[in-house]
Design a protein around this motif. Structure first.
Motif: not given
Length: 593
Positions: A523-526, A537, A575, A577-578
């Motif tokens: 899950n690259e978004d999280r 990350e 929300y 996430l950046a």
């Protein structure tokens, strides 16, 4: 879409065990909690450009508070002790009783049960050196006791005197509302005037929150609360004063973010506009033991009590409480606690095929090989809607097995942390004796020595009125200092003032300071890796690859850890996430390499 805590209906308290939702709506609810839905395009509350407090005041006057009628939304400066105030001419010691009262909470939908009701509650205070100190900080309303949805969290406020108030002294207190399902927080302030034996009506305003953006949960709340004051000195008053003094002495020093943010990169990050004009309820960077705080914005000016503000951090709770507990017991009992079997300590799962061989470590790391994820209606039906610990663990026992074996594949599931909570309780009772609460040990051995004894978290709701079992998967409500101190405890590898409170190697593993890389998440978004409930990350910053480790919760709640030792916090509900811009800004101030 349904909220995370209840269902649409008339203004009456439903039986939570019989609440039902349409399958599609339940699916949307769980997807939203898992962070798989974008924020809705709901309307933002009306823009605010009102006056700020000046002398003499023109809003919330003593005459208005003691009179009749409602109050408009006002700038938060009207709730703060002004620079020109004098010490209160009366002391305050006694209880304030508030009856169940209707809230003004404009929404373009029907209210959920009890959503527009302030609960009946009695608050006790004592004044000391211009502060108004609560004797008890947490008021949790058990199911069936109230028609209101809300619980009340109270912080330390202030007392003062304004010449125009005549025979009245004045006070305000930070007061937060939270629910008994997921644990959203509405940040409010209440103000009133008082004498030695009387009190005015209380004006309440809530202009910031960490709540679910879906289904128009964000909005301004205000109320006029009729109150009864009963003066009197409680035996607990002096203890409350002493606790307050200890808490203040143990808090980290706080300075303006501008002291380290010469090019405004951090303030631009924390203050960037989102779906509202005040998307961030807490933004801070901790360097060398000092908290550098971004102004605590609300939709109506700065919040007057930033140190008392509570924040709903959702799945940040997994690290802030779950890892904290297991790391402490690894230090207390030995590292082998990580390899304890769930089935040896949770009778309801002892015969479950999927839980055979699952360890405490597997559970914290989301590699149990069992069902119980965030998708579908599982989380809502299995854990959120359940009231008691017995019901919740019974629901989890009814879930099937999965194809992976323990330790093989990452599969995110908030239910895993509740299983860990049950297992820790069983394990501690075997070590310490029947009835010994594992969270009481955490409170006594970790939180109280750090001055964090008021740290609050969501528990199961038990019919006998007992404290219930911590959920651990969500539901912590930390203040700025509580979040920063717990983060620093991890960053300092479990050491607080020379005492080893957490297992040092487990802290190093969680923060990427060991040879262990953790589990790939897919899950690259999280985050690409997961280590003991912490995400990780790599971020390229100033020619360097920085391995950033972080706690992460729904809504964009983050606590970041940098190899340099710096820590950053941002709590919000929109929300976002950046965070690469934040990493670059922090690395420019204190490089990791």
């Amino acid at each position: 879409m349904r909220p995370l805590f209840g269902l649409k209906g008339k203004l009456r308290r439903p039986d939570p065990l019989r609440m039902r939702a349409e399958p599609v709506l339940k699916l949307l609810l769980i997807l939203a909690f898992a962070g798989m839905l974008p924020a809705s395009c709901q309307k933002e509350p009306a823009p605010w450009n009102g006056d700020t407090l000046q002398q003499p005041r023109n809003q919330l006057t003593a005459e208005q508070l003691a009179g009749e009628g409602a109050f408009p939304l006002v700038d938060m400066s009207y709730f703060a002790r002004p620079d020109w105030a004098k010490p209160a001419i009366h002391s305050f010691s006694g209880s304030i009783s508030i009856g169940e009262t209707e809230l003004t909470f404009p929404l373009e939908r029907a209210y959920y049960p009890g959503e527009n009701l302030f609960p009946a509650v009695t608050l006790e205070f004592v004044s000391h050196e211009d502060e108004l100190i609560p004797l008890r900080s947490q008021f949790l309303v058990q199911d069936g006791e109230s028609g209101s949805l809300w619980n009340v969290l109270v912080g330390t406020g202030a007392t003062w005197y304004e010449e125009e108030d005549g025979a009245w002294s004045r006070a305000s207190v930070p007061l937060s509302l939270t629910d008994n399902y997921i644990g959203q927080v509405r940040n409010c302030v209440a103000t009133f005037v008082f004498t030695d034996d009387s009190i005015s009506r209380i004006c309440l305003q809530c202009s910031q929150e960490t709540a679910d953006w879906n289904d128009e949960q964000v909005g301004d709340i205000r109320a006029v609360l009729p109150a009864t004051y009963r003066p009197g000195t409680s035996a607990a008053s002096q203890a409350a004063i002493e606790k307050r003094l200890r808490t203040k002495a143990s808090r980290l020093p706080v300075s303006p973010l501008s002291d380290i943010d010469a090019n405004h990169a951090l303030s631009d990050y924390f203050g960037k506009p989102g779906l509202t004009r005040a998307p961030t309820s807490l933004g801070a960077v901790v360097l060398d033991g000092v908290v550098y705080l971004h102004p605590p914005r609300t939709r109506h000016g700065d919040y007057p009590y930033p140190g008392e503000m509570r924040h709903a951090v959702y799945s940040v709770t997994k690290s802030m409480t779950g890892a904290l507990a297991l790391f402490h017991f690894a230090q207390r009992y030995g590292e082998s606690v990580f390899e304890e079997r769930i089935t040896d300590h949770v009778p309801a799962l002892a015969a479950h095929p999927g839980w055979q061989g699952v360890t405490f470590s597997n559970t914290l790391n989301m590699v149990t090989g069992t069902q119980g994820g965030e998708g579908g209606n599982q989380l809502y039906e299995v854990l959120i809607k359940a009231r008691s610990a017995e019901e919740a663990i019974g629901n989890i026992a009814g879930l099937g097995d999965a194809s992976a074996r323990p330790g093989e594949a990452f599969h995110y599931a908030s239910t895993n942390l509740f299983v860990l909570s049950c297992a820790l309780q069983g394990y501690v009772e075997k070590r310490e004796g029947p009835g010994v609460s594992y969270w009481d040990l955490i409170r006594d051995d970790v939180l109280i020595p750090m001055g964090l004894e008021d740290f609050s978290l969501r528990r199961t709701v038990e019919a006998d009125g007992s404290a219930g079992l911590p959920i651990l998967g969500y539901g912590a409500w930390p203040t700025l200092d509580e979040a920063a101190q717990i983060a620093l405890l991890f960053s300092r590898e479990g050491i607080y003032q020379g005492r080893q409170l957490l297992h040092p190697e487990k802290c190093r593993e969680a923060l990427g300071r060991s040879a262990w890389s953790g589990y790939a998440t897919g899950n690259e978004d999280r985050g690409s890796r997961y280590r003991h409930s912490f995400w990780s990350e790599d971020v390229r910053a100033h020619g360097c690859n920085v391995d950033v480790t972080y706690m992460l919760g729904y809504g964009g709640n983050y606590v970041w850890f940098f190899p340099s030792g710096a820590v950053a916090l941002r709590f919000m509900d929109e929300y976002d996430l950046a965070f690469r811009d934040l990493v670059k800004a922090v690395e420019a101030i204190k490089p990791s390499c």
